[in-house]
Design an enzyme around this catalytic site. Structure first.
Site, PDB file in Angstrom:
ATOM      1  N   GLU A  45       0.854  -1.186   0.000  1.00  0.00           N
ATOM      2  CA  GLU A  45       0.000   0.000   0.000  1.00  0.00           C
ATOM      3  C   GLU A  45       0.889   1.235   0.000  1.00  0.00           C
ATOM      4  O   GLU A  45       1.929   1.264   0.655  1.00  0.00           O
ATOM      5  CB  GLU A  45      -0.919   0.028   1.214  1.00  0.00           C
ATOM      6  CG  GLU A  45      -1.805   1.283   1.247  1.00  0.00           C
ATOM      7  CD  GLU A  45      -2.888   1.225   2.313  1.00  0.00           C
ATOM      8  OE1 GLU A  45      -3.794   2.073   2.262  1.00  0.00           O
ATOM      9  OE2 GLU A  45      -2.827   0.350   3.189  1.00  0.00           O
ATOM     10  N   CYS A 238      -6.447   1.236   2.480  1.00  0.00           N
ATOM     11  CA  CYS A 238      -7.262   2.452   2.375  1.00  0.00           C
ATOM     12  C   CYS A 238      -6.979   3.207   1.086  1.00  0.00           C
ATOM     13  O   CYS A 238      -7.815   3.990   0.625  1.00  0.00           O
ATOM     14  CB  CYS A 238      -7.006   3.345   3.589  1.00  0.00           C
ATOM     15  SG  CYS A 238      -7.508   2.614   5.156  1.00  0.00           S
ATOM     16  N   ASN A 357     -12.235  -3.284   0.380  1.00  0.00           N
ATOM     17  CA  ASN A 357     -11.210  -3.286   1.420  1.00  0.00           C
ATOM     18  C   ASN A 357     -11.817  -2.819   2.730  1.00  0.00           C
ATOM     19  O   ASN A 357     -12.239  -1.663   2.837  1.00  0.00           O
ATOM     20  CB  ASN A 357     -10.054  -2.347   1.050  1.00  0.00           C
ATOM     21  CG  ASN A 357      -9.085  -2.176   2.215  1.00  0.00           C
ATOM     22  OD1 ASN A 357      -8.345  -3.092   2.563  1.00  0.00           O
ATOM     23  ND2 ASN A 357      -9.115  -1.014   2.857  1.00  0.00           N
ATOM     24  N   GLU A 358     -11.906  -3.725   3.696  1.00  0.00           N
ATOM     25  CA  GLU A 358     -12.436  -3.386   5.017  1.00  0.00           C
ATOM     26  C   GLU A 358     -13.807  -2.726   4.935  1.00  0.00           C
ATOM     27  O   GLU A 358     -14.130  -1.812   5.696  1.00  0.00           O
ATOM     28  CB  GLU A 358     -11.462  -2.498   5.786  1.00  0.00           C
ATOM     29  CG  GLU A 358     -10.108  -3.156   6.037  1.00  0.00           C
ATOM     30  CD  GLU A 358      -9.171  -2.320   6.887  1.00  0.00           C
ATOM     31  OE1 GLU A 358      -8.242  -2.884   7.478  1.00  0.00           O
ATOM     32  OE2 GLU A 358      -9.368  -1.082   6.944  1.00  0.00           O
TER      33      GLU A 358
END
Length: 803
Positions: A45, A238, A357-358
């Protein structure tokens, strides 16, 4: 790794051993489940300037002048030259590049501009650099480009641009070779002539990993290669979702093609702009160069702070399908042809895709709107076109140690995320032993010790992770994939700690966690072997008391102004002097007040208090973002605890420990405090047992925790190709011991131990001491089917025994 030849008899002669022998019996006759071929991978990331200024080899910062619409950040003028940031739709290079830099050269001697790079440009003697830039204008003379010192007078690598600058945008290139070493050089663009020149997309590259155009920094990419990753999850995290706007999400089509056609975007989550120089194609090329399967995480129409309604997400689905066509499609397809045009005719073969994602938190306001419906729409569309695609779904990613898939929708793999302290990971050695089989498999997509890890990442942290990974291997019939997170951190911009590879412009180092990842990946085996461990001294390793017998009390605030009055300790009034360690503290009429809004403001009293005490006080929030805190168990600025009322933006209460400078949570509870209201607080401590009341409400009844769980942990696998038995033994305690390994008749003739260890568990590597904690290899001499071995304190030992 460092190889260290030792006679085994010398090992047995160590005089520091204090414990009885551990016996490890390995059933080599009845191999168990197959080890997943996808252990282990990596998760990348763009965080902590992991890309620009890190893995992406580009050396010019703010190369396209898009980092700030008002000033040309990272650029400065020289000898009277002036520069103006221009935004003109009629004169810009193209639609992707909004800004360009207009430079006026004086013609009175040498004048120009320079760029500082990412906290300095590392110039290496003998290294050749490639420069390119776009320019237009009128200049009575030629441009000189060079790498030089901060003042511009010393030149380390020089080239002249002999082509005349015209009034139309044109790309100019140059190469130069450094004659000196200098880790804080700047790029200079100068001229002795007079005139005005517009610049855009000024780019400078050193040699790159595998000599790729627009490629990677070789030392950092080589450290990834050394991990031998089985898969490569990208681009986040994120970073996938973005923040504030869907334009700040990762939009893959904006990240491919020539760099001058990439607009870049704000990496709002981590606080800086990214060029998208590492774009979708570079991610796929990186996976190929690393020998790893690409695992693409797609956006499901959710970003931090907003979302596309679920009945309107078809464009996001189309975006994901187009990305797969770019990666996997034949050259006759639209996006397959685009891939070929960009230099890669053969498909990249994405086999794994993660939907979101999450995005499946229990609270729908936390980037989690109608996840199961979004998942179903994406899954059905993807499988309709790519029926063999492996689909990964999201489960609760924080605040839950046992996340569940609460839907009847079919899913192959679930992505679990764990950021905890070393003790949590060691305590979860058996986490997956009783996990339900046959329903769906697990991908531990992000895990790391992020509490109680020291400064850069300690050996204690790495050993906790190693024990957890050993448990994963034992259960790799259900845990198919795992990847540590995050990987990279530029030491000049640490937004998240710890990170397993840390660097500056010149150097890089791996944390103990990096070496655990490498050791585990290098010695994985193909079949799990059952281990019976006889540990006669386990009771001697019971956790010691966490709280000190005597310590100090005090108060703290975080982005808040608050007032305190200490009423009594053990029902006796207290009059103590205070030392303000940080903040604007005032003392008047037995009231202690913080008048500033700084973070982690501490005010500590001089009286020593027993860890068997009852403290009563009054506290009031006067203004600011949060509430008030009682500090206890204070030893020094790196070791203390506090009870936090109205923390985390005045949304919850919590108890936290700071151990060797790193913080970890003990307990939390939803709650807030009112501004201007006095609260009565009672805090009871009985050794490690804690109780706290806010007015008459019992908020906490909990216990302090060890940062690590001391013990001996062992697992074994069989490498069927080599015939090797691989035994992993982690010692998380502070005691040395010996062990006897019994292979149940499996005859071995030689072996080696790869060991990660140090004198203290708190030891860690740094940019100045990068090899304090690194693996070392020792030869050992088994006798038929048995081996006696020394197991040092604070160590991971991987024993490879050859038949």
């Amino acid at each position: 790794m460092i190889r260290k030849g030792l006679l085994f008899s010398a090992l047995l002669g160590m005089t520091t051993l204090t414990q009885a022998q551990v016996n490890i019996h390995i059933d080599t006759q009845n191999p168990g489940v197959r080890v997943s071929p996808n252990l282990y991978g990596i998760f990348y990331e763009d965080i902590n300037h992991a890309a620009d200024g890190g893995l992406y080899a580009e050396l010019v910062r703010n190369r396209s002048f898009e980092d700030n619409d008002k000033t040309a950040e990272a650029w400065k003028t020289y000898q009277g030259a002036t520069m103006t940031l221009v935004n003109s739709a009629k004169k810009q290079l193209n639609r992707a590049q909004k800004n360009y830099l207009e430079v006026n050269f004086t013609g009175k001697g040498t004048s120009g501009i320079s760029n500082e790079g990412f906290w300095g440009i590392n110039t290496v003697k003998g290294r050749t650099y490639k420069l390119s830039f776009w320019a237009k204008g009128k200049l009575n003379g030629n441009l000189k480009v060079y790498l030089g010192c901060n003042c511009g007078k010393k030149m380390f690598a020089v080239a002249n641009i002999n082509e005349k600058i015209t009034n139309k945008w044109k790309k100019y290139t140059a190469e130069f070779t450094a004659t000196n070493n200098h880790e804080k050089a700047r790029l200079w663009i100068t001229s002795e002539g007079k005139g005005t020149v517009d610049f855009d997309v000024v780019s400078l590259f050193p040699p790159t990993f595998n000599n790729r155009e627009n490629g990677l920094r070789p030392d950092l990419a080589s450290m990834l290669k050394a991990l031998h990753p089985k898969f490569f999850r990208f681009p986040g995290g994120c970073f996938v979702e973005g923040q504030q706007s869907p334009d700040n999400a990762f939009r893959w089509e904006r990240t491919i093609g020539p760099i001058e056609q990439r607009p870049g975007h704000w990496n709002v989550n981590w606080g800086y702009r990214t060029t998208d120089g590492i774009g979708f194609d570079e991610y796929l090329q990186m996976a190929e160069d690393l020998g790893a399967k690409p695992l693409y995480v797609v956006n499901v129409g959710i970003w931090h702070g907003g979302f596309t309604p679920v009945d309107s997400i078809q464009p996001w689905i189309d975006e994901a399908l187009n990305a797969l066509e770019y990666a996997n499609g034949d050259v006759t397809t639209k996006y397959g042809a685009l891939r070929a045009k960009n230099g890669h005719p053969e498909p990249y073969h994405i086999e794994y895709i993660e939907i979101g994602n999450e995005n499946n938190q229990e609270d729908p306001t936390q980037q989690s709107d109608q996840y199961y419906k979004r998942y179903q729409l994406f899954r059905d569309a993807i499988l309709a076109k790519y029926p063999k695609m492996h689909i990964i779904g999201n489960v609760v990613a924080w605040g839950n140690d046992h996340p569940k898939w609460n839907s009847d929708e079919q899913v192959e793999l679930l992505d679990e995320h764990y950021y905890r302290n070393p003790a949590w990971f060691a305590n979860n050695f058996h986490k997956y032993d009783s996990y339900e089989r046959g329903k769906h498999d697990i991908y531990v997509g992000e895990y790391a010790v992020t509490q109680g890890f020291g400064v850069n990442g300690s050996l204690d942290a790495a050993l906790g992770e190693a024990v957890y990974m050993m448990g994963i291997e034992n259960n790799s019939d259900v845990v198919k994939m795992a990847s540590y997170a995050p990987i990279f951190a530029n030491l000049n911009d640490l937004k998240w700690r710890p990170d397993m590879i840390q660097f500056n412009a010149k150097s890089a180092f791996g944390t103990p966690s990096y070496y655990v990842q490498k050791m585990m990946a290098d010695h994985i085996g193909t079949r799990v072997l059952h281990v019976a461990q006889d540990n006669p001294y386990q009771t001697d390793l019971e956790a010691k008391l966490v709280s000190p017998e005597k310590s100090k009390l005090g108060f703290a605030t975080w982005a808040t102004q608050a007032s305190y009055q200490l009423v009594s300790v053990n029902d006796k009034p207290v009059d103590q002097k205070y030392t303000a360690l940080k903040g604007d503290w005032h003392h008047e009429d037995n009231i202690i007040s913080q008048k500033g809004n700084g973070e982690s403001c501490l005010n500590i009293g001089d009286m020593l208090v027993s860890n068997h005490s009852t403290i009563k006080l009054r506290a009031r929030k006067d203004s600011g973002a949060e509430g008030f805190m009682l500090v206890f168990n204070y030893i020094d600025e790196n070791n203390y605890s506090w009870v936090n009322f109205g923390g985390w933006g005045n949304t919850q209460h919590g108890i936290e420990q700071v151990v060797n400078g790193a913080k970890m949570q003990i307990a939390t509870k939803t709650g807030k405090v009112e501004t201007g209201k006095w609260y009565d607080i009672t805090f009871e401590q009985d050794g490690d047992k804690l109780k706290a009341w806010l007015n008459d409400e019992l908020i906490f009844d909990t216990k302090l925790q060890q940062n690590t769980t001391p013990g001996i942990f062992s697992t074994a696998t069989l490498d069927e190709l080599q015939g090797d038995v691989i035994v992993k033994i982690a010692n998380t305690s502070e005691e040395n011991t010996t062990c006897q390994i019994d292979l149940d008749g499996y005859q071995v003739k030689q072996g080696e131990v790869i060991r990660l260890s140090s004198a203290k568990g708190i030891h860690e590597n740094s940019i100045d001491t990068p090899t304090l904690v690194v693996p070392m290899t020792e030869t050992v001499s088994p006798h038929h089917d048995k081996l006696q071995l020394t197991i040092p304190a604070f160590s991971l030992n991987i024993v490879r025994l050859k038949r």
